[in-house]
Design a protein around this motif. Structure first.
Motif, PDB file in Angstrom:
ATOM      1  N   SER A  74       3.120   3.490  -9.791  1.00 17.13           N
ATOM      2  CA  SER A  74       4.349   2.943  -9.210  1.00 17.13           C
ATOM      3  C   SER A  74       4.045   1.790  -8.264  1.00 17.13           C
ATOM      4  CB  SER A  74       5.115   4.039  -8.454  1.00 17.13           C
ATOM      5  OG  SER A  74       5.607   5.017  -9.342  1.00 17.13           O
ATOM      6  N   MET A  75       2.999   1.962  -7.459  1.00 15.01           N
ATOM      7  CA  MET A  75       2.638   0.925  -6.495  1.00 15.01           C
ATOM      8  C   MET A  75       2.132  -0.327  -7.204  1.00 15.01           C
ATOM      9  SD  MET A  75       2.728   0.927  -3.191  1.00 15.01           S
ATOM     10  CE  MET A  75       3.561  -0.597  -3.464  1.00 15.01           C
ATOM     11  N   LEU A  76       1.359  -0.138  -8.255  1.00 11.53           N
ATOM     12  CA  LEU A  76       0.848  -1.283  -9.013  1.00 11.53           C
ATOM     13  C   LEU A  76       1.981  -2.018  -9.711  1.00 11.53           C
ATOM     14  CD1 LEU A  76      -2.465   0.150 -10.543  1.00 11.53           C
ATOM     15  CD2 LEU A  76      -2.112  -1.002  -8.350  1.00 11.53           C
ATOM     16  N   ASP A  77       2.953  -1.260 -10.223  1.00  8.78           N
ATOM     17  CA  ASP A  77       4.104  -1.895 -10.871  1.00  8.78           C
ATOM     18  C   ASP A  77       4.925  -2.701  -9.868  1.00  8.78           C
ATOM     19  OD1 ASP A  77       3.534  -1.040 -13.413  1.00  8.78           O
ATOM     20  OD2 ASP A  77       4.844   0.707 -13.353  1.00  8.78           O
ATOM     21  N   PRO A 124       9.962   3.231  -8.863  1.00  8.30           N
ATOM     22  CA  PRO A 124      10.289   1.880  -8.382  1.00  8.30           C
ATOM     23  C   PRO A 124      11.627   1.393  -8.936  1.00  8.30           C
ATOM     24  CG  PRO A 124       8.050   1.972  -9.241  1.00  8.30           C
ATOM     25  CD  PRO A 124       8.700   3.264  -9.622  1.00  8.30           C
ATOM     26  N   LYS A 125      12.373   0.707  -8.065  1.00  4.64           N
ATOM     27  CA  LYS A 125      13.689   0.193  -8.455  1.00  4.64           C
ATOM     28  C   LYS A 125      13.722  -1.330  -8.358  1.00  4.64           C
ATOM     29  CE  LYS A 125      16.446   4.251  -7.182  1.00  4.64           C
ATOM     30  NZ  LYS A 125      15.333   5.168  -7.042  1.00  4.64           N
ATOM     31  N   THR A 126      14.550  -1.949  -9.180  1.00  2.16           N
ATOM     32  CA  THR A 126      14.688  -3.416  -9.131  1.00  2.16           C
ATOM     33  C   THR A 126      15.187  -3.860  -7.760  1.00  2.16           C
ATOM     34  OG1 THR A 126      16.911  -3.244 -10.097  1.00  2.16           O
ATOM     35  CG2 THR A 126      15.076  -3.656 -11.607  1.00  2.16           C
ATOM     36  N   VAL A 130       0.844  -1.203   0.000  1.00  8.91           N
ATOM     37  CA  VAL A 130       0.000   0.000   0.000  1.00  8.91           C
ATOM     38  C   VAL A 130       0.876   1.249   0.000  1.00  8.91           C
ATOM     39  CG1 VAL A 130      -1.838   1.233   1.219  1.00  8.91           C
ATOM     40  CG2 VAL A 130      -1.757  -1.275   1.309  1.00  8.91           C
ATOM     41  N   ASP A 131       0.539   2.201  -0.850  1.00 11.97           N
ATOM     42  CA  ASP A 131       1.250   3.479  -0.879  1.00 11.97           C
ATOM     43  C   ASP A 131       1.175   4.119   0.502  1.00 11.97           C
ATOM     44  OD1 ASP A 131       1.935   6.266  -1.251  1.00 11.97           O
ATOM     45  OD2 ASP A 131       1.610   5.976  -3.398  1.00 11.97           O
ATOM     46  N   GLY A 174      -4.807  -5.668  -8.504  1.00  3.61           N
ATOM     47  CA  GLY A 174      -4.460  -4.258  -8.627  1.00  3.61           C
ATOM     48  C   GLY A 174      -5.631  -3.354  -8.297  1.00  3.61           C
ATOM     49  N   ILE A 175      -5.382  -2.379  -7.404  1.00  2.00           N
ATOM     50  CA  ILE A 175      -6.432  -1.440  -7.002  1.00  2.00           C
ATOM     51  C   ILE A 175      -5.869  -0.027  -7.147  1.00  2.00           C
ATOM     52  CG2 ILE A 175      -8.014  -0.738  -5.172  1.00  2.00           C
ATOM     53  CD1 ILE A 175      -7.673  -3.567  -3.977  1.00  2.00           C
TER      54      ILE A 175
END
Length: 361
Positions: free
Chosen positions: A102-105, A72-74, A41-42, A138-139
């Motif tokens: 970003s959160m979904l990714d 987002p980073k690996t 969650v963000d 995904g939300i």
């Protein structure tokens, strides 16, 4: 000719207040009492009981709050996967991502990396994933990125910014509740909405265009105009509903085609300067009249109507090494350039042209 057989999100629920149905949707997917659901969650919702109080935890279910201040980073995905493995008795029943693109990714990437060996950076590219990911939901709490429907994740690795683009990336379930977007700051609402608008422009004007992608792209394009240019102002609820559907259609429009120059160049901005995806797309697209004259004219009209001022001079102080890295990152995204300019794209764009464009930003 070989046509691509792309997967789509198999289940989607849409409606204001539908977030309240999350527990009954995922309950049949629980594997055992020792196989928890992990909610990513963000962290903007950490103190927002209006949302978090409706997440019903059972057994060893867990909420992990994640900052999306940076792209987002690996390595971030690797650390999350290790944390989840070490803290659970059994492989989780599923990953639920709640937040913006970003959160979904991150949620999509974590679901994949929990069932595939090695480091996340090894899977940046097209069709490198061997095993299906965990059940993942995904939300979106932002509308525009299309991350809820796409077959890619956007991740910055040590050497490149590139998604995990695979048949196993799309969510198994998406929950679209426009009410969850009600607290988005105005500028962020615009930048993320423009990500969707730019998806549709790049898809509709691309060489990969076909009737499938065109139908979705036109719908996204028209919905964005309604939301951001409508002279008879929509109610807040109508705008939220329409933009959430624009995001879905914009994401679908690039499933069977591709994005283009704005996305390629904004990846460069993000990789070198850490500029977030939505605003990066806007900064780039603002300078692309030569390639997308009608789309950029509409974008400028939307920007004016919404009273948005873009940052200026973001590339002014770059040294030569940084500029070269930015240009190299952009040019690595070959499918995006081919969609924009055709198979002979290398003859139509040069490092010198990209440098001149970046220096205008």
């Amino acid at each position: 000719m070989n046509y691509k057989n792309f997967p789509m999100v198999p289940r989607v629920i849409f409606g204001r207040g539908s977030f309240n149905q999350l527990n009954e949707i995922i309950a049949p997917k629980r594997l055992s009492m020792d196989a928890p659901f992990i909610y990513l969650v963000d962290d903007v919702f950490k103190s927002n009981s209006w949302l978090t109080s409706r997440i019903l935890l059972s057994y060893d279910d867990r909420i992990i709050y994640i900052s999306t201040e940076e792209e987002p980073k690996t390595t971030q995905v690797d650390n999350l996967v290790e944390d989840i493995i070490l803290s659970t008795k059994e492989r989780p029943s599923g990953i639920i991502g709640i937040g913006g693109g970003s959160m979904l990714d991150i949620a999509k990437a974590v679901a994949i990396m929990l069932t595939n060996e090695g480091e996340t950076k090894s899977y940046q590219g097209w069709d490198l994933v061997k095993n299906p990911g965990l059940y993942h939901v995904g939300i979106p709490t932002l509308s525009g990125t299309g991350a809820e429907v796409s077959r890619t994740t956007v991740l910055t690795g040590p050497e490149k910014k590139l998604g995990i683009n695979s048949d196993y990336t799309p969510f198994d379930q998406v929950l679209l509740d426009p009410e969850l977007t009600r607290s988005v700051p105005r500028e962020q609402w615009f930048y993320t909405g423009m990500d969707c608008f730019i998806h549709s422009v790049e898809s509709l004007q691309g060489t990969y265009l076909n009737a499938f992608s065109k139908s979705y792209g036109e719908m996204a394009f028209d919905l964005c105009k309604e939301v951001f240019l409508n002279d008879t102002d929509l109610s807040k609820e109508e705008a939220e509903d329409k933009l959430m559907m624009a995001s879905w259609h914009g994401g679908m429009s690039i499933v069977y085609s591709q994005v283009g120059i704005a996305h390629a160049m904004s990846y460069g901005l993000s990789y070198v300067l850490g500029i977030k995806h939505g605003i990066g797309n806007c900064i780039v697209f603002d300078q692309l009249e030569e390639f997308y004259p009608k789309g950029v004219a509409l974008f400028k009209a939307m920007k004016k109507k919404q009273g948005i001022q873009l940052p200026k001079g973001v590339c002014t102080d770059l040294n030569e090494e940084q500029m070269d890295a930015m240009i190299d990152m952009a040019l690595r995204l070959e499918p995006l350039w081919e969609n924009a300019l055709g198979k002979n794209w290398r003859r139509k764009i040069s490092s010198k042209q990209l440098k001149q464009l970046y220096l205008k930003m």
